[in-house]
Design a protein around this motif. Structure first.
Motif, PDB file in Angstrom:
ATOM      1  N   ALA A 179     -11.025 -14.592  -5.543  1.00  0.00           N
ATOM      2  CA  ALA A 179     -10.281 -13.329  -5.635  1.00  0.00           C
ATOM      3  C   ALA A 179     -10.715 -12.531  -6.862  1.00  0.00           C
ATOM      4  N   PRO A 180     -10.645 -11.205  -6.787  1.00  0.00           N
ATOM      5  CA  PRO A 180     -11.042 -10.378  -7.932  1.00  0.00           C
ATOM      6  C   PRO A 180     -10.038 -10.429  -9.077  1.00  0.00           C
ATOM      7  N   VAL A 184      -0.329 -11.807 -10.108  1.00  0.00           N
ATOM      8  CA  VAL A 184       0.608 -11.252 -11.078  1.00  0.00           C
ATOM      9  C   VAL A 184       0.289  -9.801 -11.406  1.00  0.00           C
ATOM     10  N   SER A 185      -0.972  -9.376 -11.235  1.00  0.00           N
ATOM     11  CA  SER A 185      -1.356  -7.999 -11.514  1.00  0.00           C
ATOM     12  C   SER A 185      -1.461  -7.151 -10.245  1.00  0.00           C
ATOM     13  N   CYS A 186      -1.007  -7.695  -9.123  1.00  0.00           N
ATOM     14  CA  CYS A 186      -1.095  -6.986  -7.843  1.00  0.00           C
ATOM     15  C   CYS A 186       0.201  -6.215  -7.592  1.00  0.00           C
ATOM     16  N   GLY A 201       6.263 -15.663  -6.733  1.00  0.00           N
ATOM     17  CA  GLY A 201       6.754 -14.445  -6.113  1.00  0.00           C
ATOM     18  C   GLY A 201       6.345 -14.432  -4.659  1.00  0.00           C
ATOM     19  N   ALA A 202       6.720 -13.368  -3.949  1.00  0.00           N
ATOM     20  CA  ALA A 202       6.372 -13.223  -2.543  1.00  0.00           C
ATOM     21  C   ALA A 202       5.314 -12.148  -2.380  1.00  0.00           C
ATOM     22  N   CYS A 203       4.430 -12.336  -1.420  1.00  0.00           N
ATOM     23  CA  CYS A 203       3.392 -11.354  -1.133  1.00  0.00           C
ATOM     24  C   CYS A 203       3.927 -10.341  -0.138  1.00  0.00           C
ATOM     25  N   GLY A 204       3.785  -9.048  -0.461  1.00  0.00           N
ATOM     26  CA  GLY A 204       4.280  -7.984   0.399  1.00  0.00           C
ATOM     27  C   GLY A 204       3.183  -7.137   1.007  1.00  0.00           C
ATOM     28  N   ASN A 205       1.962  -7.659   1.067  1.00  0.00           N
ATOM     29  CA  ASN A 205       0.836  -6.912   1.618  1.00  0.00           C
ATOM     30  C   ASN A 205       0.618  -7.357   3.065  1.00  0.00           C
ATOM     31  N   ALA A 206       0.824  -6.424   4.005  1.00  0.00           N
ATOM     32  CA  ALA A 206       0.710  -6.767   5.422  1.00  0.00           C
ATOM     33  C   ALA A 206      -0.695  -7.211   5.797  1.00  0.00           C
ATOM     34  N   PHE A 207      -1.712  -6.843   5.019  1.00  0.00           N
ATOM     35  CA  PHE A 207      -3.090  -7.187   5.345  1.00  0.00           C
ATOM     36  C   PHE A 207      -3.573  -8.426   4.594  1.00  0.00           C
ATOM     37  N   HIS A 224      -6.085  -7.734  -3.087  1.00  0.00           N
ATOM     38  CA  HIS A 224      -5.426  -7.301  -4.325  1.00  0.00           C
ATOM     39  C   HIS A 224      -5.360  -5.775  -4.370  1.00  0.00           C
ATOM     40  N   SER A 225      -4.223  -5.251  -4.822  1.00  0.00           N
ATOM     41  CA  SER A 225      -4.028  -3.792  -4.805  1.00  0.00           C
ATOM     42  C   SER A 225      -5.053  -3.054  -5.651  1.00  0.00           C
ATOM     43  N   GLU A 226      -5.585  -3.712  -6.685  1.00  0.00           N
ATOM     44  CA  GLU A 226      -6.563  -3.061  -7.559  1.00  0.00           C
ATOM     45  C   GLU A 226      -7.933  -3.707  -7.423  1.00  0.00           C
ATOM     46  N   ALA A 227      -8.240  -4.192  -6.231  1.00  0.00           N
ATOM     47  CA  ALA A 227      -9.498  -4.935  -6.051  1.00  0.00           C
ATOM     48  C   ALA A 227     -10.715  -4.092  -6.401  1.00  0.00           C
TER      49      ALA A 227
END
Length: 276
Positions: A179-180, A184-186, A201-207, A224-227
């Motif tokens: 992973a990039p 925790v930073s996503c 925590g829980a992952c909230g990314n549908a993809f 990751h949101s900031e990949a």
């Protein structure tokens, strides 16, 4: 020995057809011995008959104490009994099944335990009068469900954290290592509350492959949101060209094997000078 064999045939009611050879005799106590006979019944291969006989002190009369069929070293036996609560595995509970936790389950403690390692905050418990006065009336969507009577103990939280951390949603998986960045930073990472929220925590990314699952803060994946900002760009290596070596090839009418080549020297190809 004859008394023991006759006891098997008469008292046990098995008949002489299933009684084989006399195998051994064992002294189990004072004036108490056990005779072992082979069992020839095909359904009990590897088993043997055991007949215990005894004699009272100062008596010459030998009496039969008990007869029993016992397994030998090669007998086919059922596996050891395992209580059902020890046979359960994660995922065994299906639709309609009930699995209540026992009263002495060490993973749970009564909600009234509010000190030491088992200190908890019940986010779903009803508000007190003081809390209601401070926070104001609750909206219908904020009304709590019936309060819980038990919560996770300190042992229960540690056991849960270790199990989650060592699972496929922890940091030690190929997905996480490639992973990039960490979860925790996503922006899709939703931390848990309470003590477990420090690491999970829980992952909230549908993809994402872990959507809707509990992941550790140091887990990660390619969604990751900031990949794009955190990933390192992969640069293609420049091709390596050999400008000094050469290969000899055949040409029409010219054979490499039949051609004599003169070695190259500075005399043949002198270096150019400034004068030309």
């Amino acid at each position: 020995m004859d008394l023991a064999r006759d006891a098997l045939a008469s008292e046990a009611g098995i008949g002489l057809g299933t009684i084989g050879e006399h195998l051994a005799v064992e002294a189990t106590a004072d004036r108490v011995v056990t005779h072992l006979f082979e069992c020839t019944d095909p359904a009990y291969a590897g088993w043997h008959w055991a007949v215990t006989v005894t004699r009272a002190p100062r008596s010459k009369l030998v009496t039969v104490d008990e007869t029993v069929l016992l397994p030998g070293p090669d007998a086919l036996l059922a596996p050891p009994w395992v209580p059902w609560q020890d046979r359960l595995r994660p995922g065994d509970v299906g639709i309609g099944d009930l699995l209540p936790a026992s009263a002495d389950d060490e993973r749970l403690v009564p909600l009234v335990v509010l000190e030491g390692d088992d200190a908890v905050t019940d986010w779903f418990a009803p508000r007190t009068d003081a809390e209601n006065a401070e926070a104001g009336p609750q909206e219908p969507s904020e009304l709590p469900a019936p309060g819980r009577s038990r919560v996770l103990s300190g042992y229960g939280r540690d056991d849960t954290a270790e199990r989650w951390y060592e699972s496929d949603h922890g940091p030690r998986t190929p997905l996480s290592r490639a992973a990039p960045a960490n979860c925790v930073s996503c922006g899709f990472f939703v931390p848990l509350s309470g003590g477990l929220g420090r690491l999970f925590g829980a992952c909230g990314n549908a993809f994402a492959p872990d959507d809707g699952r509990v992941v550790s803060a140091d887990h990660g994946c390619g969604a990751h949101s900031e990949a794009a900002g955190t990933g390192s760009a992969v640069q293609a290596a420049a091709p390596v060209i050999d400008e000094f070596g050469y290969d000899l090839v055949d040409l029409p009418g010219v054979s490499v094997e039949e051609t004599d080549f003169e070695p190259l020297s500075r005399d043949t190809y002198p270096e150019s000078t400034p004068e030309g």
